[in-house]
Design a protein around this motif. Structure first.
Motif, PDB file in Angstrom:
ATOM      1  N   ASP A  57     -24.574   0.404   1.798  1.00  0.00           N
ATOM      2  CA  ASP A  57     -24.808   0.288   3.234  1.00  0.00           C
ATOM      3  C   ASP A  57     -23.660  -0.432   3.936  1.00  0.00           C
ATOM      4  O   ASP A  57     -23.368  -0.159   5.103  1.00  0.00           O
ATOM      5  N   VAL A  58     -23.006  -1.338   3.228  1.00  0.00           N
ATOM      6  CA  VAL A  58     -21.902  -2.102   3.814  1.00  0.00           C
ATOM      7  C   VAL A  58     -20.595  -1.314   3.739  1.00  0.00           C
ATOM      8  O   VAL A  58     -19.906  -1.139   4.744  1.00  0.00           O
ATOM      9  N   LEU A  60     -20.063   1.900   3.096  1.00  0.00           N
ATOM     10  CA  LEU A  60     -20.085   3.188   3.772  1.00  0.00           C
ATOM     11  C   LEU A  60     -19.997   3.019   5.284  1.00  0.00           C
ATOM     12  O   LEU A  60     -19.332   3.801   5.973  1.00  0.00           O
ATOM     13  N   TRP A  61     -20.655   1.997   5.819  1.00  0.00           N
ATOM     14  CA  TRP A  61     -20.590   1.761   7.252  1.00  0.00           C
ATOM     15  C   TRP A  61     -19.149   1.433   7.697  1.00  0.00           C
ATOM     16  O   TRP A  61     -18.690   1.900   8.746  1.00  0.00           O
ATOM     17  N   ALA A  62     -18.437   0.680   6.877  1.00  0.00           N
ATOM     18  CA  ALA A  62     -17.032   0.389   7.193  1.00  0.00           C
ATOM     19  C   ALA A  62     -16.209   1.681   7.204  1.00  0.00           C
ATOM     20  O   ALA A  62     -15.369   1.892   8.087  1.00  0.00           O
ATOM     21  N   GLU A  63     -16.445   2.577   6.223  1.00  0.00           N
ATOM     22  CA  GLU A  63     -15.695   3.843   6.168  1.00  0.00           C
ATOM     23  C   GLU A  63     -16.034   4.733   7.357  1.00  0.00           C
ATOM     24  O   GLU A  63     -15.154   5.391   7.938  1.00  0.00           O
ATOM     25  N   VAL A  64     -17.323   4.791   7.731  1.00  0.00           N
ATOM     26  CA  VAL A  64     -17.749   5.610   8.866  1.00  0.00           C
ATOM     27  C   VAL A  64     -17.089   5.116  10.146  1.00  0.00           C
ATOM     28  O   VAL A  64     -16.583   5.916  10.962  1.00  0.00           O
ATOM     29  N   ARG A  65     -17.066   3.813  10.333  1.00  0.00           N
ATOM     30  CA  ARG A  65     -16.465   3.261  11.545  1.00  0.00           C
ATOM     31  C   ARG A  65     -14.960   3.589  11.619  1.00  0.00           C
ATOM     32  O   ARG A  65     -14.443   3.950  12.677  1.00  0.00           O
ATOM     33  N   GLU A  66     -14.271   3.457  10.478  1.00  0.00           N
ATOM     34  CA  GLU A  66     -12.841   3.760  10.474  1.00  0.00           C
ATOM     35  C   GLU A  66     -12.581   5.229  10.802  1.00  0.00           C
ATOM     36  O   GLU A  66     -11.638   5.558  11.530  1.00  0.00           O
ATOM     37  N   ARG A  67     -13.413   6.132  10.272  1.00  0.00           N
ATOM     38  CA  ARG A  67     -13.236   7.551  10.566  1.00  0.00           C
ATOM     39  C   ARG A  67     -13.474   7.856  12.044  1.00  0.00           C
ATOM     40  O   ARG A  67     -12.893   8.788  12.599  1.00  0.00           O
ATOM     41  N   ALA A  71     -13.117  -0.473  14.539  1.00  0.00           N
ATOM     42  CA  ALA A  71     -12.779  -1.508  13.558  1.00  0.00           C
ATOM     43  C   ALA A  71     -13.816  -1.498  12.435  1.00  0.00           C
ATOM     44  O   ALA A  71     -15.016  -1.260  12.666  1.00  0.00           O
ATOM     45  N   ALA A  72     -13.388  -1.782  11.204  1.00  0.00           N
ATOM     46  CA  ALA A  72     -14.267  -1.632  10.040  1.00  0.00           C
ATOM     47  C   ALA A  72     -15.402  -2.648  10.001  1.00  0.00           C
ATOM     48  O   ALA A  72     -16.517  -2.337   9.586  1.00  0.00           O
ATOM     49  N   ARG A  73     -15.175  -3.892  10.406  1.00  0.00           N
ATOM     50  CA  ARG A  73     -16.158  -4.983  10.309  1.00  0.00           C
ATOM     51  C   ARG A  73     -16.667  -5.150   8.875  1.00  0.00           C
ATOM     52  O   ARG A  73     -17.834  -4.839   8.577  1.00  0.00           O
ATOM     53  N   PRO A  74     -15.831  -5.614   7.966  1.00  0.00           N
ATOM     54  CA  PRO A  74     -16.256  -5.786   6.567  1.00  0.00           C
ATOM     55  C   PRO A  74     -17.485  -6.685   6.464  1.00  0.00           C
ATOM     56  O   PRO A  74     -17.610  -7.702   7.152  1.00  0.00           O
ATOM     57  N   GLY A  75     -18.404  -6.301   5.585  1.00  0.00           N
ATOM     58  CA  GLY A  75     -19.620  -7.078   5.354  1.00  0.00           C
ATOM     59  C   GLY A  75     -20.783  -6.708   6.250  1.00  0.00           C
ATOM     60  O   GLY A  75     -21.916  -7.137   6.021  1.00  0.00           O
ATOM     61  N   GLU A  76     -20.545  -5.885   7.268  1.00  0.00           N
ATOM     62  CA  GLU A  76     -21.625  -5.491   8.171  1.00  0.00           C
ATOM     63  C   GLU A  76     -22.303  -4.243   7.648  1.00  0.00           C
ATOM     64  O   GLU A  76     -21.648  -3.249   7.378  1.00  0.00           O
TER      65      GLU A  76
END
Length: 288
Positions: A57-58, A60-67, A71-76
């Motif tokens: 969940d953490v 994949l959400w960073a990868e989705v945001r980057e695509r 900003a990736a927001r690591p840990g979110e």
């Protein structure tokens, strides 16, 4: 999705939240769906490992945001319950579209790679040709004492330079530029030697290179001079190489006398000739 797997279950469950989370960040709907689908497809092959080793969940959400350009927001983690599940807005269509997009991207990448390989091959061949070229001939500045181009001791004498050119079989004046000559080398290559001594390949040899000229009677030499060779001049008239020690005629014409006087006589017309100019050189001297 019809397949029964942990990945399929995750996609069905989290699709609305992934898309809705991006839309809440201001990402347009279609762009958000395609970004989510591409990230999911990228994670599909390694899904089991990622579930074991990561908080999907953490990450994949960073990868989705980057695509999606955020900003990736690591840990979110992926936001929860931001959209209700809508059966009419499922992931299937977007996963198929993402698959086509990835396939097209791979084809373009393969095509670019092939083009790159072709370019590298051409560059490699060009470099190999360049590296394999013979060194340019040595050239030195020296005013020509004779009124014509001539060759002796492996050196071609032009108007203002002398070109070291071993293996020159024959040459003629380039009548399009009387400061240059066209020559055939022993290798069979035909080249143009310009006024600076630089060589350029010639696609087709001029007919004069293979034609033996027939001069008019030479009236400017003495009774004890032997005619060795004659060449036509660009502006009209002829230049004749003579040797004052020759007696025996054609059979002896290619032998160089060690005691005789060689000279070039220029005859602008059949009836008028200039004073002979002595040739100072060892070995065979040629005018063509």
């Amino acid at each position: 999705m019809t397949e029964r797997s942990d990945f399929a279950a995750y996609v069905d469950a989290r699709w609305p939240d992934l898309v809705g989370g991006l839309e809440d960040e201001g990402v347009a709907g279609d762009r958000a769906r395609l970004a989510v689908a591409e990230a999911l497809l990228g994670a599909r092959r390694s899904w089991e490992r990622r579930v074991r080793e990561e908080q999907v969940d953490v990450t994949l959400w960073a990868e989705v945001r980057e695509r999606a350009g955020l900003a990736a927001r690591p840990g979110e983690p992926v936001p929860h319950a931001v959209r209700p599940r809508d059966p009419r807005d499922g992931p299937e269509e977007w996963l198929e579209r993402a698959g086509r997009t990835r396939a097209a991207r791979r084809r373009r990448g393969a095509q670019r790679a092939l083009v790159g390989l072709a370019v590298l091959a051409v560059l490699a061949a060009g470099w190999s040709w360049w590296a394999g070229r013979p060194d340019p001939p040595a050239v030195r500045e020296e005013a020509n004492p004779l009124p014509v181009h001539w060759y002796a001791e492996d050196e071609l004498h032009l108007q203002d330079v002398v070109v070291e050119l071993p293996g020159l079989e024959a040459f003629v004046a380039d009548f399009t530029d009387d400061t240059a000559v066209v020559a055939r080398l022993r290798s069979g290559e035909v080249v143009r030697v310009d006024a600076e001594g630089e060589l350029q390949p010639v696609d087709e040899a001029p007919p004069a290179l293979d034609t033996v000229p027939i001069p008019p009677p030479v009236r400017g030499i003495g009774p004890y001079d032997a005619l060795v060779e004659s060449v036509p001049l660009a502006g009209g008239g002829w230049a004749h190489l003579v040797d004052s020690a020759r007696r025996a005629g054609a059979e002896d014409d290619l032998r160089q006398s060690e005691t005789g006087r060689r000279a070039v006589v220029v005859c602008p017309t059949e009836w008028t000739c200039e004073e002979p100019v002595t040739v100072v050189a060892d070995g065979t001297v040629r005018l063509r």
